[in-house]
Scaffold this motif. Sequence first.
Motif, PDB file in Angstrom:
ATOM      1  N   MET A   1       0.836  -1.179   0.000  1.00  0.00           N
ATOM      2  CA  MET A   1       0.000   0.000   0.000  1.00  0.00           C
ATOM      3  C   MET A   1       0.882   1.243   0.000  1.00  0.00           C
ATOM      4  N   LEU A   2       0.627   2.120  -0.927  1.00  0.00           N
ATOM      5  CA  LEU A   2       1.422   3.332  -1.061  1.00  0.00           C
ATOM      6  C   LEU A   2       0.852   4.455  -0.182  1.00  0.00           C
ATOM      7  N   PRO A   3       1.706   5.178   0.491  1.00  0.00           N
ATOM      8  CA  PRO A   3       1.198   6.302   1.296  1.00  0.00           C
ATOM      9  C   PRO A   3       0.642   7.401   0.386  1.00  0.00           C
ATOM     10  N   ALA A   4      -0.335   8.086   0.894  1.00  0.00           N
ATOM     11  CA  ALA A   4      -0.942   9.172   0.114  1.00  0.00           C
ATOM     12  C   ALA A   4       0.060  10.299  -0.044  1.00  0.00           C
ATOM     13  N   ALA A   5       0.181  10.775  -1.253  1.00  0.00           N
ATOM     14  CA  ALA A   5       1.106  11.869  -1.520  1.00  0.00           C
ATOM     15  C   ALA A   5       0.485  13.174  -1.057  1.00  0.00           C
ATOM     16  N   LEU A   6       1.234  13.923  -0.252  1.00  0.00           N
ATOM     17  CA  LEU A   6       0.739  15.208   0.239  1.00  0.00           C
ATOM     18  C   LEU A   6       0.958  16.284  -0.802  1.00  0.00           C
ATOM     19  N   SER A   7       0.007  17.147  -0.868  1.00  0.00           N
ATOM     20  CA  SER A   7       0.120  18.272  -1.785  1.00  0.00           C
ATOM     21  C   SER A   7       1.163  19.243  -1.232  1.00  0.00           C
ATOM     22  N   PRO A   8       1.878  19.947  -2.081  1.00  0.00           N
ATOM     23  CA  PRO A   8       2.834  20.934  -1.566  1.00  0.00           C
ATOM     24  C   PRO A   8       2.126  22.099  -0.864  1.00  0.00           C
ATOM     25  N   PHE A   9       0.826  22.199  -1.050  1.00  0.00           N
ATOM     26  CA  PHE A   9       0.064  23.282  -0.421  1.00  0.00           C
ATOM     27  C   PHE A   9      -0.635  22.845   0.866  1.00  0.00           C
ATOM     28  N   ALA A  10      -0.419  21.613   1.300  1.00  0.00           N
ATOM     29  CA  ALA A  10      -1.116  21.093   2.477  1.00  0.00           C
ATOM     30  C   ALA A  10      -0.806  21.929   3.717  1.00  0.00           C
ATOM     31  N   LEU A  11       0.453  22.242   3.946  1.00  0.00           N
ATOM     32  CA  LEU A  11       0.820  23.027   5.128  1.00  0.00           C
ATOM     33  C   LEU A  11       0.268  24.446   5.037  1.00  0.00           C
ATOM     34  N   ALA A  12       0.281  25.010   3.858  1.00  0.00           N
ATOM     35  CA  ALA A  12      -0.253  26.363   3.682  1.00  0.00           C
ATOM     36  C   ALA A  12      -1.760  26.377   3.943  1.00  0.00           C
ATOM     37  N   ARG A  13      -2.474  25.354   3.452  1.00  0.00           N
ATOM     38  CA  ARG A  13      -3.918  25.283   3.694  1.00  0.00           C
ATOM     39  C   ARG A  13      -4.208  25.157   5.184  1.00  0.00           C
ATOM     40  N   THR A  14      -3.442  24.329   5.878  1.00  0.00           N
ATOM     41  CA  THR A  14      -3.623  24.158   7.321  1.00  0.00           C
ATOM     42  C   THR A  14      -3.393  25.482   8.041  1.00  0.00           C
ATOM     43  N   PHE A  15      -2.335  26.169   7.680  1.00  0.00           N
ATOM     44  CA  PHE A  15      -2.019  27.454   8.307  1.00  0.00           C
ATOM     45  C   PHE A  15      -3.153  28.453   8.097  1.00  0.00           C
ATOM     46  N   VAL A  16      -3.618  28.575   6.872  1.00  0.00           N
ATOM     47  CA  VAL A  16      -4.674  29.531   6.549  1.00  0.00           C
ATOM     48  C   VAL A  16      -5.963  29.161   7.269  1.00  0.00           C
ATOM     49  N   PHE A  17      -6.305  27.881   7.299  1.00  0.00           N
ATOM     50  CA  PHE A  17      -7.532  27.448   7.943  1.00  0.00           C
ATOM     51  C   PHE A  17      -7.505  27.739   9.435  1.00  0.00           C
ATOM     52  N   ARG A  18      -6.374  27.487  10.077  1.00  0.00           N
ATOM     53  CA  ARG A  18      -6.273  27.763  11.518  1.00  0.00           C
ATOM     54  C   ARG A  18      -6.390  29.258  11.796  1.00  0.00           C
ATOM     55  N   ARG A  19      -5.777  30.069  10.971  1.00  0.00           N
ATOM     56  CA  ARG A  19      -5.884  31.523  11.148  1.00  0.00           C
ATOM     57  C   ARG A  19      -7.322  31.982  10.930  1.00  0.00           C
ATOM     58  N   TYR A  20      -8.004  31.347   9.961  1.00  0.00           N
ATOM     59  CA  TYR A  20      -9.408  31.676   9.708  1.00  0.00           C
ATOM     60  C   TYR A  20     -10.264  31.361  10.926  1.00  0.00           C
ATOM     61  N   LEU A  21     -10.037  30.217  11.552  1.00  0.00           N
ATOM     62  CA  LEU A  21     -10.810  29.862  12.745  1.00  0.00           C
ATOM     63  C   LEU A  21     -10.570  30.864  13.872  1.00  0.00           C
ATOM     64  N   THR A  22      -9.319  31.272  14.049  1.00  0.00           N
ATOM     65  CA  THR A  22      -8.994  32.251  15.083  1.00  0.00           C
ATOM     66  C   THR A  22      -9.663  33.589  14.795  1.00  0.00           C
ATOM     67  N   LEU A  23      -9.580  34.026  13.563  1.00  0.00           N
ATOM     68  CA  LEU A  23     -10.198  35.295  13.190  1.00  0.00           C
ATOM     69  C   LEU A  23     -11.708  35.240  13.350  1.00  0.00           C
ATOM     70  N   ARG A  24     -12.317  34.130  12.946  1.00  0.00           N
ATOM     71  CA  ARG A  24     -13.773  33.990  13.055  1.00  0.00           C
ATOM     72  C   ARG A  24     -14.230  34.079  14.506  1.00  0.00           C
ATOM     73  N   SER A  25     -13.489  33.475  15.423  1.00  0.00           N
ATOM     74  CA  SER A  25     -13.886  33.530  16.836  1.00  0.00           C
ATOM     75  C   SER A  25     -13.817  34.964  17.371  1.00  0.00           C
TER      76      SER A  25
END
Length: 73
Positions: A1-25
């Motif tokens: 079984m091959l591991p899922a390849a991560l997108s090069p933007f995965a870390l950027a999406r996580t960062f942006v999403f976390r900042r969005y949650l903080t801003l929304r609160s």
Amino acid sequence: MLPAALSPFALARTFVFRRYLTLRSHVVRPTTATPVVDAARKARKQLKKRAKEERLRNFFGWCEGCGAYGSIF
């Protein structure tokens, strides 16, 4: 079984999403309380303060009473 390849933007999406949650609160929370809420808070605080002062008055009154009787208790 091959591991899922991560997108090069995965870390950027996580960062942006976390900042969005903080801003929304912060945006959803009201910045200032209404005068009614402030008045109710002050009234509760005053009531609590009066109750505490009454308890202290009763306690120290009892202590002074015992001292006045020359510690016969």
